[in-house]
Design a protein around this motif. Structure first.
Motif, PDB file in Angstrom:
ATOM      1  N   PRO A 149     101.227  16.147 -83.112  1.00  0.00           N
ATOM      2  CA  PRO A 149     101.991  15.260 -82.230  1.00  0.00           C
ATOM      3  C   PRO A 149     101.901  13.812 -82.705  1.00  0.00           C
ATOM      4  O   PRO A 149     100.843  13.358 -83.151  1.00  0.00           O
ATOM      5  CB  PRO A 149     101.312  15.429 -80.870  1.00  0.00           C
ATOM      6  N   VAL A 150     102.998  13.110 -82.615  1.00  0.00           N
ATOM      7  CA  VAL A 150     103.028  11.703 -83.031  1.00  0.00           C
ATOM      8  C   VAL A 150     102.444  10.830 -81.931  1.00  0.00           C
ATOM      9  O   VAL A 150     102.799  10.981 -80.752  1.00  0.00           O
ATOM     10  CB  VAL A 150     104.471  11.259 -83.329  1.00  0.00           C
ATOM     11  N   VAL A 151     101.551   9.927 -82.308  1.00  0.00           N
ATOM     12  CA  VAL A 151     101.065   8.902 -81.385  1.00  0.00           C
ATOM     13  C   VAL A 151     101.851   7.630 -81.692  1.00  0.00           C
ATOM     14  O   VAL A 151     101.686   7.021 -82.747  1.00  0.00           O
ATOM     15  CB  VAL A 151      99.551   8.661 -81.537  1.00  0.00           C
ATOM     16  N   HIS A 152     102.743   7.258 -80.782  1.00  0.00           N
ATOM     17  CA  HIS A 152     103.613   6.112 -81.004  1.00  0.00           C
ATOM     18  C   HIS A 152     102.847   4.803 -80.801  1.00  0.00           C
ATOM     19  O   HIS A 152     101.725   4.780 -80.282  1.00  0.00           O
ATOM     20  CB  HIS A 152     104.800   6.155 -80.041  1.00  0.00           C
ATOM     21  N   ALA A 153     103.463   3.727 -81.199  1.00  0.00           N
ATOM     22  CA  ALA A 153     102.887   2.403 -80.991  1.00  0.00           C
ATOM     23  C   ALA A 153     102.733   2.123 -79.503  1.00  0.00           C
ATOM     24  O   ALA A 153     103.553   2.556 -78.685  1.00  0.00           O
ATOM     25  CB  ALA A 153     103.766   1.335 -81.640  1.00  0.00           C
ATOM     26  N   ALA A 154     101.668   1.393 -79.151  1.00  0.00           N
ATOM     27  CA  ALA A 154     101.445   1.025 -77.753  1.00  0.00           C
ATOM     28  C   ALA A 154     102.547   0.077 -77.288  1.00  0.00           C
ATOM     29  O   ALA A 154     103.015  -0.785 -78.040  1.00  0.00           O
ATOM     30  CB  ALA A 154     100.080   0.371 -77.602  1.00  0.00           C
TER      31      ALA A 154
END
Length: 245
Positions: A149-154
Motif C-alpha cells: 500500500p502507498v503511504v501518501h504525503a501528509a
C-alpha cells in the motif's frame, strides 16, 4: 520461506543484486548461497504475484540472487479501502500503518489534523513518510501480500479537499468516523463492494470545522458502536470490518 520486497524488474532466469534493505535482511538471517527465498515487486500496477529466487552470492554489503519461477498469487482484500487517518502521537502511527497493511489497506494518507500532536512539514515530513512506507513494506513481507500500500504525503484536510488526487478514484464511497447525531452504523452505511475512503481523526478526533468540511465534500458520518476506540484502533476496526467481512 523468507520473503523480500524487491522493486526491480523481475523475470525468471535473471540475476540481480537485491536492494540494500533486502540484502541486509538476508545477511541478518545468515542465509547462504543455494538458499531459497521469495521476491515480490510490490507495485500496485504490473504483473504482481511473487517469484522464487535462489541466493547466488553473499558479499560484504551486497547479495546476488537468481530469479526463478513466477507465481501469479495475490492476497489482496476484495474491497479497496483507503485510509485518510489523523496522525497519532509517538509510535502509535507506526502501529496503525503496520496493522493496516496486514489487514489489506489499499493506501494510507496521514492527515495533519487540527488536534494532531505531531505536526509534520519539510524534511521531517519526508523522513516520516519514508519510514512509514518502510513499515508497510515490512508488514507485507511478513503477512504475504504482494502489493504494498502507498503511504501518501501528509496533508491537512483542506489541502486534500482542494487537491482531490489521493488515488482513491471518484467512485470511492466516502465515510467519516463521527460522534455527531445522524450517524449510521458502518455496516448499514456501506453500499455494495466498491472502494471506500475512510476518514478518521487523531487523539481527540476531528474538529467540528473539519467534520463540516468533510460532510460538505461527500463524506457520510458513521459509527463503530457504543465504545470509544483509540485513534489508532478505530480506523483498523473499520478496515477489518470492510475487508474481512
Amino acid at each position: 520461506m523468507p520473503r523480500f520486497h524487491c522493486p526491480a524488474d523481475l523475470s525468471p532466469g535473471a540475476e540481480i543484486d537485491l536492494p540494500a534493505g533486502a540484502a541486509r535482511h538476508v545477511q541478518v538471517l545468515r542465509l547462504q548461497p543455494g538458499d531459497a527465498i521469495t521476491l515480490f515487486h510490490g507495485g500496485q500496477d504490473g504483473p504482481g504475484g511473487e517469484f522464487d529466487a535462489t541466493v547466488l552470492r553473499m558479499g560484504r554489503s551486497d547479495v546476488r540472487v537468481q530469479v526463478g519461477a513466477h507465481h501469479a498469487v495475490e492476497r489482496e482484500a476484495p474491497r479497496a479501502v483507503h485510509l485518510l487517518a489523523g496522525i497519532t502521537a509517538n509510535e502509535r502511527m507506526d502501529w496503525l500503518v503496520e496493522k493496516a497493511a496486514e489487514l489489506g489497506v489499499a493506501s494510507i494518507t496521514p492527515l495533519v489534523a487540527e488536534r494532531s500532536v505531531l505536526k509534520l512539514k519539510g524534511e521531517r515530513a519526508d523522513k516520516k513518510i519514508a519510514h512509514w512506507q518502510a513499515v508497510a513494506v515490512a508488514a507485507c513481507e511478513q503477512c504475504g501480500r504482494n502489493r504494498v500500500p502507498v503511504v501518501h504525503a501528509a496533508v491537512d484536510l483542506s489541502a486534500w479537499v482542494r487537491a482531490q488526487t489521493q488515488g482513491t478514484g471518484a467512485e470511492a464511497q466516502r465515510l467519516l468516523l463521527s460522534l455527531r447525531a445522524g450517524t449510521q452504523p458502518l455496516h448499514a452505511a456501506t453500499a455494495g463492494a466498491g472502494p471506500v475512503l475512510f476518514l478518521s481523526g487523531p487523539e481527540g478526533g476531528l474538529s467540528a470545522g473539519e467534520e463540516d468540511l468533510a460532510l460538505q465534500h461527500g463524506f457520510a458520518p458513521v459509527t463503530l458502536g457504543t465504545r470509544v476506540l483509540r485513534a489508532e484502533t478505530a480506523p483498523l476496526a473499520a478496515l477489518a470490518a470492510l475487508t474481512l467481512a
